[in-house]
Each structure stands twice: as C-alpha cells, then as structure tokens.
Design an enzyme around this catalytic site. Structure first.
Site, short mmCIF file in Angstrom:
data_model
loop_
_atom_site.label_atom_id
_atom_site.label_comp_id
_atom_site.label_asym_id
_atom_site.label_seq_id
_atom_site.Cartn_x
_atom_site.Cartn_y
_atom_site.Cartn_z
N GLU A 39 66.13 32.93 0.30
CA GLU A 39 66.41 34.22 0.95
C GLU A 39 67.88 34.55 0.78
O GLU A 39 68.75 33.70 0.99
CB GLU A 39 66.06 34.16 2.44
CG GLU A 39 66.32 35.48 3.16
CD GLU A 39 66.00 35.43 4.64
OE1 GLU A 39 66.14 36.48 5.31
OE2 GLU A 39 65.61 34.35 5.13
N ASN B 169 66.26 41.27 2.54
CA ASN B 169 65.94 42.08 3.73
C ASN B 169 66.26 43.55 3.48
O ASN B 169 67.25 43.89 2.85
CB ASN B 169 66.77 41.61 4.92
CG ASN B 169 66.27 40.29 5.49
OD1 ASN B 169 65.32 40.25 6.23
ND2 ASN B 169 66.93 39.20 5.10
N GLU C 208 60.54 30.23 10.00
CA GLU C 208 62.00 30.25 9.93
C GLU C 208 62.59 29.31 10.97
O GLU C 208 61.99 29.06 12.01
CB GLU C 208 62.53 31.66 10.21
CG GLU C 208 62.08 32.71 9.22
CD GLU C 208 62.62 34.08 9.59
OE1 GLU C 208 63.44 34.60 8.81
OE2 GLU C 208 62.23 34.63 10.63
#
Length: 692
Positions: A456, A511, A630
């Site tokens: 990420e 994101n 997460e």
C-alpha cells in the site's frame, strides 16, 4: 495695590489657570477616549481634536500662571515665542497621545513623559518671552522639583486616561493636569526671585501682560467651546446610532432576533462605550451541535421550527448589557459588557448553555440539543474590535472539537494554531512542485503461506522547516483547501511508476480521498497515468471508504464500474467504521474488504472485537470477497486471523511503511517473518490434528 490685594489677585489667577486647564483637558480627554475606541482616519481626527483642546488649555493656563507670579509688575510678552509655545503644546499632546494609545507595555507612560517635556518646554519659552523691568534668579533645587512634577504628573495623567480602573479615571486625568499646572506655578513661585530694576525699560513692541492674558483666555474659551460642541454633537450621533441599532434589532424574519448587521453596529457602539465606562466587552460565538443531522432526519421545516424555539429560549437568558443575534443557519452571536470579565462572560455562556438543557419538542419529536460556545474579551484578548469575533469563533471551534456542549475561552495559542494551519495550507500548494512529498510502502502478505502479495502506498510530507508532518495533520487540510487533488495525482503517478519499474511486488494499493472521488475526470486521469507509466491495470488497486461512495450512490457506482472495466481492482477501506452495510457490498463491485485496524488491534483478547472480526470474515467468505486485515502487530493476531479464514494482512508485525530504497531489505525481512508465522501455524494445525 496693597500686598493683601495682590495676594487675592494672585490666588484668583491661579484658580483661573487651574479651572481653564481642568475644563479644557476634560474635553480633550473625552476626545482622546473616542480616539482609542475608533480606527483609521476617524481615530486621527479625534486625536487631533484631543491634542488641540488639551494643548490649548495647557498653553492658556501656563500663561495665566506666569502672570500670577507677580500681578503688580508692569510686564509684557513677545508674541512670536508665545505663538511657538502654542504649537509646542499641541504637538507634544498629539505625539504623547499617539504613543500613549499604542499597545506596548509602557506606552501611556512614554507618551506622558513626552507630553511633560512639551509642557516644561512651553514654561521655559514662556518665561523667556515674559519681560519686565528687572531680572529673575532661580533656585537649582526648585528647577529639579519643577522637572519632577512636570514629567511625573504628565505620565500619571496619560496613564489614567489609557488604563482606567473606573469610569472616573478619565476625569482624574484632567484633574491631574490641572493639579500639575497649579503645583508648577507654586514651585516656580518658590524657585524664582524677581528683582525689580527701574533702569531696564520694556521694549515698545511687547504686548501688555494683562491684554495677552485676556486674549489668551478668550481664545482658549473659543477652542474649548468648539471642542465641547463637537463632543456634544458626537454624543448625539452616537445616541442616534443607538436608536438606529434598536430599529435594526428585529430583522431576522424567522427567529425575531437581531441579524449580523445589527450585531456589528452594537459591537462598534459597545466597544466605544466600554472605553467610556471602563468596562470590558465579551463576544460569544454559539453553534448548535449536529444541527445538519436534525435537518436530514426531520426535514428543513422542522429544523426552522427548532431554530425559532432555540432563539426564544436563549432570548429569555439575556439580561442587562447583553445582546443576542443570529448570524446564519445554526450560528448565533452574543455580546456581554461588564466590569467583571472574564468571570461574567463564563457565567453568561453557562446561562445560554442552560437554555439547551431541556429537550425541544417539535412536531411530537423530542430532540435533545447542545451548543458549542466560544468567547473572547475586548480589549484583553485583542485591542482590535474587528478581530474580537474571529477570536470567539476560534474558541468555538475548539469547543466543538472538545465535546458536545462545551464552553471555551479564547487563548492566544489558538491564534498560533490558526496561523500555523494557514501557513501549512499555503505550503501545501507548492509541496508537490518542490519535491517535498515522498511515498512509503507497507507490504501486504498472504497469511496462509507468507507470500508477499502487494503493498500500500502511503504519502509522507517532509517540510523544509518543520520536518516530517503527520498525515493526520496535512491530509484533512489538503482536502479542505483542494490541494489533495494535485497531491493525490502525484501519489498515484509515483506509485504506478515505481510498481511498473519492478521495484514493488504484486499489486499496488492507492487511497482515493472523497475530494478526488468527486472529480468528473477521475477515470480518465487514472487511465492516462496507467498509459504513461506502463503499469498493467490489474496490478493497481484503488481503495475507497464506504462513506465516499455513499455520498452519491449513482455517481459512485458509475465511476467504480468504469474503473472495473479497465481491469482495476476496488477495495473497500476501513470496513467496520462507517455504514458497513450489506447493501453497499451487494450494490458496488468491490474486489476486497479491508478490515479496519481498530478491531484487529483488540484481538484476540477483546471478545466483542473477536465477534466483529468473525462476522466480517464470514461475510466476505459468503460473498466471495477476500478480506485483508490492517494493523497486525502481534503473532497472536496473525494466528487468530488465519484460524478464522482471513486471506491477507498488513501491519507492523512483519513490515512497517518504508521509502522505496528500503523496500528490498524490508521484503526479505517480511518474507522471513511471514514464512515463520505460516510454518508455526501449520505446525500448530498438525499438532491439533494429531491430538484429535
């Protein structure tokens, strides 16, 4: 003239000098008070009038007191020095008042000392302009006393005018100046010894002392009369202004409260009044907590009825020297003038808050309300009237951030925080162009076999002066200012470029903020980045929160389908913290659910967290949507999630976010940890089978 008659005339002249000074400086001090309560050219005008009135009174009383030194003498004055002393008196008062009205610590005293220097210079020149048939001898001790009286009493008078303890202190400033003129006269009487000398003849061009005295008194009476007339006219204008405020008081058609225009007029009027009355003024900003939700739930008509009832209750809490107005929507403003602030301001705010204590009944609905209240004090917090309300709103924002129904006083640190926030917002606009952003990558792993399956991208800001800025500080600010658009596009482009260069394994997750998701050309922008960087769409994963797509469901569904059509994966981020509805998972084409770290961090010890995690994993399994957890920070969390059927995870237990250059080393370390956890889980499973 006999000695007794001379003594009587002497005392009458001293009394006349003191009276002229008292009345003239009283008018001047009223003008000075108005100057301190106004700004711009109006302030300059009032300062000039105060200086002319006070200076002329001091000038006239000085010459009357000189005449009183020996009324029997046949004397005269040189007109040029007399005129020069009038200019000195007015100029020294103007400079003294200007400095005295500033806002540094010893400003009044410094201004008073300068004014005292002008008064002493006026006495010195005036005495030299006074001629009689004789000479004068002075005592050095008397001269020192005259200097001390002139400087000390002038500083005291300006101090009282600027720092009034009561409303009578400004009258005291005029009394001090009149007292100074009289004491200076008696100090000169004791210090000077006039020695008549008939051999010295007076120059023929001198103005006789008695004629000058009469002329001086008449001139200063005209000046003082003009000044007093201007004060009366201003007082009348202010009275008319108060009446106009009263006419504007009920201008809000819905609540019947005064509007913002009336509030501004009352603020200006009371700021001036607070100077006159030696009081302070508090401004309050009031905002109803959660009013938008009430509008959404019960409708705008019910919201309007609620505002009317709120206004009626708050109006009942208003007392003397208090004022309430409606600004707009669910925001209200209030004023409180008192000599006991900030204590009275806190009590006033508490009374307003108490108006919300009982529930409001609107259309058979019982609605509980609270209000955030912030207040600021004039001139304690700011000498600028226009800044007072801004300070109150900063305090209100702090109250809203603290808790519902909070009351907060303004502190200068709030200004510092606001300035820091504005500076950060300004720096954000150029941060991307200046190369201040960088991406850190947090690896993601398969929990079953420890394989690194992706990463990420997380943005970091290295400020050139402040160092590393937390994303929690600059991301919301970037969304407010719109800087998130350029920042987000830069992050997406950089992540795709790094992944396409073979520096990152598996998929790369990026994101999207709600602001970015609102772009009309979002799909086209992402498509262009993929073409430019050469990254396969199947390696890109876009993370969005449920609240982002739910803001406009039809539009959100359209955008997600366009991205899916390009082969891009869609992950629902922070699942469990928003709506978390089954309808959303069914309606939108999500490829992955990201279980929020707030639940993961509490397992396996917290029973409620364990139940929520099991539910989400079972939901993902039923819908055939893989779940990534997460925030995995311990081996126990890893094993629990794996035992419940969780597919993937990320967290500090095996990989922290790192810059691109550290990714290879992090991959090696994370792989070792993940493989060890997978082997441990497999061994534990074999042992449980053998035991069975």
């Amino acid at each position: 003239m006999t000695d007794q008659a001379s003594f009587v005339v002497h005392q009458i002249l001293v009394l006349l000098a003191g009276s002229v000074c008292l009345f003239g400086t009283w008018v001047g001090m009223r003008h000075f008070a108005r100057a301190r309560a106004t700004q711009g050219s109006t302030r300059i005008g009032w300062l000039f009038m105060a200086s002319v009135g006070t200076g002329a009174a001091l000038w006239a009383s000085t010459y009357i007191s000189i005449l009183a030194l020996d009324p029997q003498l046949d004397s005269g004055f040189d007109l040029i020095p007399v005129a020069i002393t009038l200019a000195i008196a007015i100029l020294s008062c103007l400079i003294g008042f200007e400095i005295g009205s500033r806002h540094f610590t010893l400003a009044p005293e410094c201004g008073g000392l300068l004014m005292g220097a002008g008064i002493l210079a006026m006495h010195y020149i005036g005495l030299h302009a006074w001629h009689f048939s004789g000479t004068t001898q002075w005592s050095s001790y008397g001269l020192v006393l005259i200097l001390l009286l002139g400087f000390g009493l002038s500083a005291l008078s300006v101090n009282r005018a600027n720092r009034p303890v009561t409303r009578w202190c400004r009258h005291g400033a005029a009394i001090v100046l009149a007292f100074m003129i009289c004491t200076l006269h008696y100090a000169m009487t004791m210090s000077a010894n006039a020695l008549p000398d008939p051999s010295l003849a007076l120059a023929p061009d001198l103005v006789p002392a008695k004629m000058l005295g009469a002329g001086v008194v008449l001139a200063v009476l005209l000046v003082m009369g003009s000044g007093f007339s201007s004060y009366v006219i201003d007082l009348r204008v202010r009275t008319e202004s108060a009446e106009r405020i009263h006419q504007l008081s009920f201008n809000d058609s819905m609540t019947g409260l005064p509007n913002r225009i009336a509030f501004n007029e009352r603020l200006a009027f009371w700021a001036a009044e607070s100077h006159e009355r030696a009081h302070k003024l508090a401004a309050l900003a009031i905002n109803i907590d959660g009013f938008k939700d009430i509008n959404d739930l019960y409708g705008h008509t019910a919201g309007d009825l609620l505002l009317i009832e709120v206004a009626a209750r708050m109006r009942q809490a208003i007392g003397d020297d208090e004022f309430l107005a409606r600004q707009s929507g669910d925001e209200f403003l209030a004023l409180k003038m008192s000599g006991n602030l900030p204590a009275d301001a806190q009590q006033f705010a508490a009374r307003i808050a108490a108006a919300f204590a009982a529930p409001f009944v609107i259309r058979d609905h019982s609605i509980a309300l609270t209000a955030a209240i912030g207040y600021s004090i004039f001139p304690l917090d700011t000498p600028e009237r226009d800044q007072l309300l801004g300070n109150a709103k900063l305090a209100m924002d702090r109250a809203k951030a603290t808790q519902r129904g909070a009351i907060c006083a303004y502190h200068r640190e709030m200004d510092d925080a606001a300035r820091t926030r504005r500076a950060l917002a300004r720096d954000l606009q150029s941060a991307a162009a200046n190369g201040e952003f960088e991406l850190h990558y947090q690896l993601q792993a398969s929990l079953s076999d420890g394989t690194i399956c992706g990463s990420e991208a997380l943005i970091r800001w290295n400020h050139p002066k402040l160092g590393r800025i937390s994303p929690a500080d600059f991301i919301p600010l970037a969304e407010e200012t719109g800087a998130i658009l350029d920042m987000g596009e830069w992050a997406l482009h950089t992540a795709c470029r790094d992944a396409a260069a073979g520096l990152l394994p598996g998929t790369i997750a990026v994101n999207l903020s709600p602001v970015q998701f609102g772009r009309e050309d979002l799909a086209e922008t992402i498509h262009g980045i993929l073409i430019e960087t050469g990254l396969s769409p199947r390696r890109l994963e876009i993370e969005v929160t449920e609240s982002t797509v739910m803001a406009d469901q039809a539009r959100g569904l359209h955008i997600l389908r366009k991205l899916k059509a390009m082969g891009i994966s869609i992950a629902m981020d922070d699942f469990g913290t928003g709506y978390s509805s089954l309808g959303t998972l069914h309606a939108f084409p999500f490829d992955k659910i990201k279980l929020d770290q707030s639940f993961v961090r509490r397992i396996p010890d917290d029973a409620a967290a364990r139940a929520i995690v099991r539910t989400v994993l079972a939901l993902g399994n039923s819908l055939h949507i893989p779940v990534l957890a997460e925030g995995i920070e311990t081996s126990a969390q890893w094993h629990f999630l794996l035992g419940q059927g969780c597919d993937k995870g990320q967290g500090y237990h095996f990989a922290r976010p790192v810059p691109l250059v550290q990714v290879p080393a992090t991959i090696a370390a994370a792989t070792a940890v993940a493989m060890a956890e997978a082997r441990a889980a497999a061994a534990a499973e074999m042992m449980s089978i053998a035991a069975a």
